[in-house]
Design a protein around this motif. Structure first.
Motif, PDB file in Angstrom:
ATOM      1  N   GLY A  48       3.273 -16.361  11.896  1.00 52.42           N
ATOM      2  CA  GLY A  48       2.671 -15.797  13.139  1.00 52.42           C
ATOM      3  C   GLY A  48       4.157 -15.712  14.471  1.00 52.42           C
ATOM      4  N   ILE A  49       3.763 -15.556  15.331  1.00 48.82           N
ATOM      5  CA  ILE A  49       4.945 -15.153  16.429  1.00 48.82           C
ATOM      6  C   ILE A  49       4.433 -15.806  17.544  1.00 48.82           C
ATOM      7  N   ALA A  50       5.157 -16.591  18.419  1.00 47.57           N
ATOM      8  CA  ALA A  50       4.736 -17.343  19.369  1.00 47.57           C
ATOM      9  C   ALA A  50       5.811 -17.091  20.543  1.00 47.57           C
ATOM     10  N   ILE A  51       5.583 -17.087  22.022  1.00 49.07           N
ATOM     11  CA  ILE A  51       6.247 -16.873  23.116  1.00 49.07           C
ATOM     12  C   ILE A  51       5.650 -17.440  24.239  1.00 49.07           C
ATOM     13  N   GLU A  52       6.355 -17.650  25.338  1.00 49.10           N
ATOM     14  CA  GLU A  52       6.131 -17.901  26.501  1.00 49.10           C
ATOM     15  C   GLU A  52       5.049 -16.910  27.118  1.00 49.10           C
ATOM     16  N   SER A  53       3.774 -17.320  27.679  1.00 40.82           N
ATOM     17  CA  SER A  53       2.784 -16.438  28.037  1.00 40.82           C
ATOM     18  C   SER A  53       3.213 -15.392  29.219  1.00 40.82           C
ATOM     19  N   GLU A  54       3.892 -15.961  30.106  1.00 39.98           N
ATOM     20  CA  GLU A  54       4.370 -15.351  30.986  1.00 39.98           C
ATOM     21  C   GLU A  54       5.225 -14.003  31.022  1.00 39.98           C
ATOM     22  N   TYR A  55       5.655 -13.815  29.588  1.00 37.58           N
ATOM     23  CA  TYR A  55       6.370 -12.717  29.270  1.00 37.58           C
ATOM     24  C   TYR A  55       5.525 -11.404  28.614  1.00 37.58           C
ATOM     25  N   LYS A  70       1.084 -22.159  28.696  1.00 43.19           N
ATOM     26  CA  LYS A  70       2.327 -22.000  28.904  1.00 43.19           C
ATOM     27  C   LYS A  70       2.708 -20.837  27.664  1.00 43.19           C
ATOM     28  N   PHE A  71       2.418 -21.390  26.499  1.00 42.75           N
ATOM     29  CA  PHE A  71       2.752 -20.686  25.210  1.00 42.75           C
ATOM     30  C   PHE A  71       1.442 -20.059  24.720  1.00 42.75           C
ATOM     31  N   LEU A  72       1.758 -18.743  23.902  1.00 41.56           N
ATOM     32  CA  LEU A  72       0.607 -18.325  23.089  1.00 41.56           C
ATOM     33  C   LEU A  72       1.382 -17.777  21.894  1.00 41.56           C
ATOM     34  N   LYS A  73       0.457 -18.120  20.689  1.00 40.15           N
ATOM     35  CA  LYS A  73       0.857 -17.876  19.424  1.00 40.15           C
ATOM     36  C   LYS A  73      -0.093 -16.670  18.632  1.00 40.15           C
ATOM     37  N   PHE A  74       0.583 -15.700  18.280  1.00 42.20           N
ATOM     38  CA  PHE A  74      -0.410 -14.682  17.720  1.00 42.20           C
ATOM     39  C   PHE A  74      -0.272 -14.471  16.276  1.00 42.20           C
ATOM     40  N   GLU A 129      13.939  -9.649  28.197  1.00 41.17           N
ATOM     41  CA  GLU A 129      12.708  -9.547  28.772  1.00 41.17           C
ATOM     42  C   GLU A 129      12.025  -8.237  28.231  1.00 41.17           C
ATOM     43  N   GLU A 130      12.947  -7.051  28.117  1.00 38.37           N
ATOM     44  CA  GLU A 130      12.287  -6.051  27.789  1.00 38.37           C
ATOM     45  C   GLU A 130      11.723  -5.778  26.430  1.00 38.37           C
ATOM     46  N   GLY A 131      12.420  -6.668  25.421  1.00 41.29           N
ATOM     47  CA  GLY A 131      11.894  -6.914  24.075  1.00 41.29           C
ATOM     48  C   GLY A 131      10.631  -7.570  24.153  1.00 41.29           C
ATOM     49  N   ALA A 132      10.427  -8.682  25.129  1.00 39.10           N
ATOM     50  CA  ALA A 132       9.283  -9.367  25.210  1.00 39.10           C
ATOM     51  C   ALA A 132       8.197  -8.448  25.649  1.00 39.10           C
ATOM     52  N   ALA A 133       8.319  -7.259  26.533  1.00 40.88           N
ATOM     53  CA  ALA A 133       7.540  -6.578  27.036  1.00 40.88           C
ATOM     54  C   ALA A 133       6.864  -5.531  25.974  1.00 40.88           C
ATOM     55  N   GLU A 134       7.838  -5.184  25.151  1.00 42.72           N
ATOM     56  CA  GLU A 134       7.424  -4.239  23.757  1.00 42.72           C
ATOM     57  C   GLU A 134       6.758  -4.933  22.897  1.00 42.72           C
ATOM     58  N   LEU A 135       6.851  -6.431  22.776  1.00 38.46           N
ATOM     59  CA  LEU A 135       6.052  -7.306  21.809  1.00 38.46           C
ATOM     60  C   LEU A 135       4.841  -7.350  22.480  1.00 38.46           C
ATOM     61  N   GLY A 136       4.423  -7.447  23.899  1.00 39.16           N
ATOM     62  CA  GLY A 136       3.160  -7.323  24.363  1.00 39.16           C
ATOM     63  C   GLY A 136       2.634  -6.314  24.271  1.00 39.16           C
ATOM     64  N   GLU A 137       3.198  -4.936  24.311  1.00 36.36           N
ATOM     65  CA  GLU A 137       2.630  -3.534  24.132  1.00 36.36           C
ATOM     66  C   GLU A 137       1.851  -3.844  22.516  1.00 36.36           C
ATOM     67  N   PHE A 138       2.728  -4.113  21.726  1.00 35.29           N
ATOM     68  CA  PHE A 138       2.354  -4.187  20.341  1.00 35.29           C
ATOM     69  C   PHE A 138       1.018  -4.951  19.983  1.00 35.29           C
ATOM     70  N   ILE A 139       1.023  -6.022  20.649  1.00 35.17           N
ATOM     71  CA  ILE A 139      -0.059  -7.065  20.680  1.00 35.17           C
ATOM     72  C   ILE A 139      -1.242  -6.494  21.243  1.00 35.17           C
ATOM     73  N   ASP A 140      -0.958  -5.850  22.377  1.00 32.25           N
ATOM     74  CA  ASP A 140      -2.152  -5.084  23.156  1.00 32.25           C
ATOM     75  C   ASP A 140      -2.779  -3.947  22.060  1.00 32.25           C
ATOM     76  N   ALA A 182       6.147  -9.379  10.917  1.00 24.75           N
ATOM     77  CA  ALA A 182       7.705  -8.811  11.016  1.00 24.75           C
ATOM     78  C   ALA A 182       7.839  -7.472  12.168  1.00 24.75           C
ATOM     79  N   LYS A 183       6.690  -6.675  12.147  1.00 21.70           N
ATOM     80  CA  LYS A 183       6.471  -5.458  12.895  1.00 21.70           C
ATOM     81  C   LYS A 183       6.668  -5.919  14.436  1.00 21.70           C
ATOM     82  N   ALA A 184       5.869  -7.019  14.678  1.00 21.19           N
ATOM     83  CA  ALA A 184       5.893  -7.697  16.015  1.00 21.19           C
ATOM     84  C   ALA A 184       7.119  -7.932  16.559  1.00 21.19           C
ATOM     85  N   LEU A 185       7.792  -8.832  15.501  1.00 20.23           N
ATOM     86  CA  LEU A 185       9.273  -9.141  15.957  1.00 20.23           C
ATOM     87  C   LEU A 185      10.389  -8.060  15.973  1.00 20.23           C
TER      88      LEU A 185
END
Length: 215
Positions: A48-55, A70-74, A129-140, A182-185
């Protein structure tokens, strides 16, 4: 051996090789420009993939069961098999052989990733941060929404502060949980090829190319 369609073969090689390259506007070569840590966590069968939730919270729709941490793992996988730690062999085979409903597992925690998942392999990668935003979009895009655009609850999660939400994607081999990770990353711009990511071991191996094993 003579290739039946050398142009198609060459095209495939180019496509797969291209996936190994970083997306420069999201994942610049200079590590000083990448300040956001993201973590690949392998539990054995799947990663899975984890990141600080604020991003990523700006991209993920609100839900009453979403952990406020603070953290979320997906992680993503077959809904029935993934959500049942005591799933039978036949449930596993059903997930492996038949198209099925899927779910996304969201785990919240406040301590360092390697401490919370003390028995797992963890690789840290720095992204933008731009990459993190793209990760968030993928999760959404993975989360299924109702007619009011609210996430659809599936069941309680595997950890104390976690939840399974329904996913709109069909689970069917070879579309595995590891390929999803892998796609999320890859969405962050990181040079990983989801095409090869059938196992968690391969995801970890590719993640260590430009990441640091912290556990």
């Amino acid at each position: 051996m003579k290739l039946k369609n050398p142009l198609l073969f060459l095209f495939s090689v180019v496509i797969f090789a291209g996936c190994l390259n970083p997306v420069q506007n999201l994942y610049p070569e200079d590590p000083e420009l990448r300040s956001v840590p993201v973590y690949i966590v392998s539990h054995g069968w799947h990663a899975g993939i984890a990141i600080e939730s604020e991003y990523v919270l700006d991209q993920i729709p609100e839900h009453s069961e979403l952990p406020d941490t603070k953290f979320l793992k997906f992680g993503w996988g077959d809904a029935r098999y993934y959500s049942d730690p005591d799933a039978s062999f036949w449930v596993m085979m059903r997930a492996a052989l038949l198209p099925s409903k899927s779910a996304i597992h969201i785990v919240g925690f406040d301590i360092p990733v390697e401490m919370y998942f003390s028995g797992s392999k963890v690789v840290e990668i720095k992204i933008t941060e731009e990459g993190a935003a793209e990760l968030g979009e993928f999760i959404d895009q993975t989360i299924k929404k109702d007619k009011d655009e609210n996430p659809v609850y599936y069941t309680e999660g595997l950890y104390r502060n976690s939840v399974f939400l329904e996913s709109g994607r069909t689970y069917i081999l070879p579309r595995t949980s590891n390929k999803w990770t892998a796609k999320a990353l890859r969405k962050t711009g990181y040079p990983i090829s989801p095409f090869y990511a059938f196992t968690s071991g391969n995801v970890i191996k590719q993640a260590t190319k430009d990441g640091v094993v912290i556990q």
